[in-house]
Motif scaffolding. Sequence first.
Motif, short mmCIF file in Angstrom:
data_model
loop_
_atom_site.label_atom_id
_atom_site.label_comp_id
_atom_site.label_asym_id
_atom_site.label_seq_id
_atom_site.Cartn_x
_atom_site.Cartn_y
_atom_site.Cartn_z
N ARG A 67 0.86 -1.19 0.00
CA ARG A 67 0.00 0.00 0.00
C ARG A 67 0.88 1.23 0.00
NH1 ARG A 67 -5.26 -0.50 3.75
NH2 ARG A 67 -6.32 -2.04 2.50
N THR A 70 0.09 5.31 0.74
CA THR A 70 -0.95 6.25 1.16
C THR A 70 -0.43 7.68 1.09
OG1 THR A 70 -1.86 4.57 2.64
CG2 THR A 70 -2.48 6.84 3.09
N THR A 117 -5.20 5.85 -0.95
CA THR A 117 -4.32 4.71 -0.79
C THR A 117 -4.23 3.95 -2.10
OG1 THR A 117 -4.99 4.49 1.52
CG2 THR A 117 -3.87 2.60 0.53
N LYS A 175 -9.49 4.77 -2.76
CA LYS A 175 -8.60 3.66 -3.09
C LYS A 175 -8.42 3.64 -4.60
CE LYS A 175 -9.31 0.56 0.76
NZ LYS A 175 -9.72 -0.78 1.20
#
Length: 181
Positions: free
Chosen positions: A65, A67, A84, A167
């Motif tokens: 991930r 972010t 993210t 996302k």
Amino acid sequence: GGFIEFTFWGLRENTIHTQIGHIQLHQEGYAERGAAAPANYLIENFPSLQALLLNIPHVTVVTARLTFAGLISTGEQTLTCKATGVLPQSEEELSTFETLIAGQPLSQGPPDGGIVGTELAKALGRKVGDPLTVLTTTLDGTINATDFQLAGIGQTGSLEYDSVFVKLPLPMVQRLLNTTK
């Protein structure tokens, strides 16, 4: 007592299954100095780390991930967001407490698709299929933006998180932030 215990259990499980998983790994020094310079502590060569971790008994999902904080815009309206970059194929397995209330998951949506929280979608007045733009700074401080199609609208049970979360596919976020890490 049972109500309080259940509340804490729910908070813990919701955080694990919507945002961070059971364990997060980062480069040494991130906890002490990462807030001031997070780009210095990004993980390089994630595929080899992932392969190593998946060999540990009982480890079922290992994902990357990335972010960042930014702005999300419709062109007429702009709000803050916490975006993210995720690996769509493993995100569904990790985010089991996140409910998709409209649209489709990233793994089935368009390659330039993204998911936003219910409250953020309402505040922006957008529905599945609409275009959005995310604006932030690259790791070297340059302003950058990317457009994406709203592929899905998600809900986590936390109004505060649902009012800011975005996302996007990890490769899109890596291009936006100008990194391969």
